[in-house]
Write an enzyme that holds these catalytic residues in place. Structure first.
Site, mmCIF file in Angstrom:
data_model
loop_
_atom_site.group_PDB
_atom_site.id
_atom_site.type_symbol
_atom_site.label_atom_id
_atom_site.label_comp_id
_atom_site.label_asym_id
_atom_site.label_seq_id
_atom_site.Cartn_x
_atom_site.Cartn_y
_atom_site.Cartn_z
ATOM 1 N N GLY A 18 -4.150 6.138 4.033
ATOM 2 C CA GLY A 18 -2.898 6.317 5.189
ATOM 3 C C GLY A 18 -1.800 6.999 3.782
ATOM 4 C CG ASP A 19 0.895 5.890 2.498
ATOM 5 O OD1 ASP A 19 1.743 5.161 3.417
ATOM 6 O OD2 ASP A 19 0.363 4.832 2.261
ATOM 7 C CE LYS A 24 5.255 19.262 6.831
ATOM 8 N NZ LYS A 24 4.942 19.149 5.600
ATOM 9 C CG ASN A 47 0.882 -3.403 8.825
ATOM 10 O OD1 ASN A 47 1.527 -2.702 9.954
ATOM 11 N ND2 ASN A 47 -0.119 -3.544 8.628
ATOM 12 C CG HIS A 50 4.904 6.737 10.464
ATOM 13 N ND1 HIS A 50 3.791 6.311 11.343
ATOM 14 C CD2 HIS A 50 3.361 5.748 9.399
ATOM 15 C CE1 HIS A 50 2.854 5.845 11.580
ATOM 16 N NE2 HIS A 50 2.441 5.624 10.303
ATOM 17 N N GLY A 316 7.500 -0.151 -1.596
ATOM 18 C CA GLY A 316 8.666 0.951 -2.617
ATOM 19 C C GLY A 316 7.205 0.376 -3.745
ATOM 20 N NE ARG A 317 2.684 -2.840 -2.767
ATOM 21 C CZ ARG A 317 2.003 -3.238 -1.339
ATOM 22 N NH1 ARG A 317 1.436 -4.012 -1.795
ATOM 23 N NH2 ARG A 317 1.740 -2.686 -0.305
ATOM 24 N NE ARG A 319 2.111 5.470 -0.403
ATOM 25 C CZ ARG A 319 2.986 6.591 -0.488
ATOM 26 N NH1 ARG A 319 3.191 7.867 -0.520
ATOM 27 N NH2 ARG A 319 3.388 5.963 0.913
ATOM 28 C CE LYS A 345 3.234 13.605 0.036
ATOM 29 N NZ LYS A 345 3.490 11.552 -0.001
HETATM 30 P P1 GDP Z 1 2.304 9.017 6.974
HETATM 31 O O1 GDP Z 1 2.472 7.344 6.794
HETATM 32 O O2 GDP Z 1 0.780 9.283 7.379
HETATM 33 O O3 GDP Z 1 3.243 9.041 7.886
HETATM 34 O O4 GDP Z 1 2.484 9.651 5.586
HETATM 35 P P2 GDP Z 1 4.380 8.808 4.696
HETATM 36 O O5 GDP Z 1 5.360 9.181 5.771
HETATM 37 O O6 GDP Z 1 4.244 8.183 4.120
HETATM 38 O O7 GDP Z 1 4.552 10.235 3.568
HETATM 39 C C1 GDP Z 1 4.581 11.015 3.772
HETATM 40 C C2 GDP Z 1 5.638 11.497 2.659
HETATM 41 O O8 GDP Z 1 5.048 12.775 2.615
HETATM 42 C C3 GDP Z 1 6.383 11.896 3.662
HETATM 43 O O9 GDP Z 1 8.255 11.506 2.684
HETATM 44 C C4 GDP Z 1 6.255 13.687 4.231
HETATM 45 O O10 GDP Z 1 7.862 14.490 4.615
HETATM 46 C C5 GDP Z 1 5.435 14.390 2.587
HETATM 47 N N1 GDP Z 1 5.063 15.190 3.167
HETATM 48 C C6 GDP Z 1 3.757 15.396 4.674
HETATM 49 N N2 GDP Z 1 3.336 16.087 4.039
HETATM 50 C C7 GDP Z 1 3.595 16.559 3.497
HETATM 51 C C8 GDP Z 1 3.183 18.320 2.998
HETATM 52 O O11 GDP Z 1 2.726 19.080 2.907
HETATM 53 N N3 GDP Z 1 3.519 18.402 1.500
HETATM 54 C C9 GDP Z 1 5.359 17.454 1.015
HETATM 55 N N4 GDP Z 1 4.289 17.601 -0.619
HETATM 56 N N5 GDP Z 1 5.305 16.541 1.159
HETATM 57 C C10 GDP Z 1 4.897 16.303 2.315
#
Ligand code: GDP
Length: 437
Positions: A18-19, A24, A47, A50, A316-317, A319, A345
């Protein structure tokens, strides 16, 4: 209706922990694909966390699908499928918070399945009691597993149940409440939950809920039959699947794409694009084995955590951070091969020499297949291949050719285990920081 004429059925899921940045990608597809008529969640509850970043504004979604921003501008329905579990006070609080940010969520852009199971006060009390009684403490404390558990014991209360005759609702909760109270008092020595507390929570929300309720199965299948596209947004990740993940360090639902079938009534054979959102490294919240975890004395783990803001959206934990793991990738490819990958990322990794876990080793034996036994997994050591990193900051790069050759090399080799082409590369947190490959 011939299935040749069906719209696209696109799943956006994460195959690891996840995460990954699924929100996006979902937001991007919802905006940029003119045929999308619906964005559906089909498992999990709040839980999930996004995040979509638009300029300086960060939108966080826990229940509401990430297509809701596109739904402000175009005709698009967000859907909560019956495979989800929902606490009504928390759902309406999220809707209110979004309204404060100018995002209107109402029955014209959110459809809630009548079949969704509700999280009620006795589920919450049991979750608290279990944790204070010494059980696993790394859950999001939202009683997700309690709600699914009661549903499987035929003790669930579904959204459609509470909008009708109030006497029937009252009868419906008698048995689960008696069970819950017996466990609360006998097993944990806690106080009982009163029927009045449960009924007043239901009473507070049922009228408001009513206009959102529909049959999502009919709605979503009709969209596809008419040639419109549907996006299914996964939550958590494949390795957290309750059956196929690293049990018991999992979430309480099925997270792989095929879960769209029982989660919102869509036949997985209709999937036309199965997009895996894969982070360029690994992270994991909470307990459980993470074979490629970067040790505390390696500064690179801390740098990645800080630069990547690797702290839970819901809790807020911090990772835990690990190197990209091809064994996990091969596992995902074996059980549900993707048609394409969105890598996120990679920008976080600038300036670091990198490693990729290519195999696991146990007692001198190389395991090239992900071990499903927890005991084996705990005994595994990673085998790494080193990669030269790149120094350039690639944040905001908008085309593949702008990426340094070492970065291109890493992106071609590390996720090759999934056996699918990369179609998108994230180059920053912001909605438009994306390369289409
Ligand atoms: P999800 O649960 O899979 O939707 O992911 P999260 O929302 O928990 O975490 C994604 C975070 O990573 C968000 O703050 C996004 O804006 C950020 N994010 C997504 N893609 C990228 C990327 O390519 N680069 C960076 N630096 N951040 C990204």
């Amino acid at each position: 209706m011939s299935r040749d004429k069906q719209g696209e059925l696109i799943t956006v899921t994460g195959p690891v922990f996840g995460d990954e940045g699924k929100a996006k990608i979902v937001d991007w597809l919802a905006w940029n694909n003119p045929t999308v008529a619906a964005v559906a969640r089909y498992q999990g509850g709040d839980n999930a966390g996004h995040t979509v970043v638009v300029g300086r504004q960060e939108y966080r979604f826990h229940y509401v699908p990430s297509g809701i921003l596109a739904a402000q501008q175009k005709k698009l329905m967000c859907v909560l499928g019956r495979g989800m579990v929902v606490s009504l006070p928390r759902l309406f609080a999220e809707i209110q918070q979004l309204a404060q940010l100018g995002v209107e969520v109402n029955p014209s852009n959110l459809l809630i399945s009548q079949g969704i199971h509700l999280t009620l006060p006795y589920h919450m009390a049991l979750e608290r009691a279990r944790e204070s009684g010494g059980a696993r403490k790394d859950t999001t404390k939202k009683a997700i597993s309690q709600t699914y558990g009661f549903a499987h014991l035929y003790q669930g209360v579904r959204a459609g149940d509470i909008v009708g005759d109030v006497r029937r609702v009252s009868q419906l909760i008698d048995e689960p409440l008696a069970w819950a109270n017996a466990i609360l008092t006998e097993v944990y020595g806690e106080l009982r939950i009163s029927k009045q507390e449960v009924m007043s929570e239901i009473e507070d929300h049922r009228r408001r809920l009513s206009p959102f309720l529909h049959n999502e199965i009919k709605f979503l299948n009709t969209c596809l039959d008419k040639g419109s596209s549907v996006i299914c947004e996964g939550a958590q990740g494949g390795m957290l699947d309750v059956d196929l993940g690293i049990y018991p360090y999992t979430t309480a639902s099925n997270t792989w794409p095929a879960a769209i079938q029982h989660g919102c009534g869509l036949d997985p054979r209709r999937i036309t694009r199965q997009i895996y959102v894969v982070k360029a490294y690994l992270t994991r919240v909470g307990q459980g084995p993470l074979v490629s975890e970067i040790p505390d004395d390696d500064e690179r783990g801390k740098i990645i955590r800080e630069r990547g803001h690797e702290y839970g959206t819901t809790t807020g934990r911090p990772r835990r951070v690990g190197w990209f793991d091809q064994i996990i990738g091969r596992f995902g490819r074996a059980i549900s091969p993707p048609t394409e990958l969105a890598i996120t990322k990679a920008d976080v990794l600038s300036g670091l020499d990198l490693r990729v876990c290519v195999d696991y080793k146990m007692g001198g034996v190389i395991l090239s297949i992900f071990p499903t036994s927890m005991i084996t997994l705990q005994a595994c050591q990673p085998i790494y291949q080193d990669f030269t990193g790149w120094d350039e900051d690639i944040t905001g790069a908008s085309c593949w050719d702008d990426l340094p050759s070492q970065c291109q090399n890493y992106l071609k080799k590390a996720p090759s285990c999934y056996g699918a082409p990369i179609t998108m590369v994230g180059t920053g947190p912001e909605r438009n920081q994306i390369i289409l490959v």
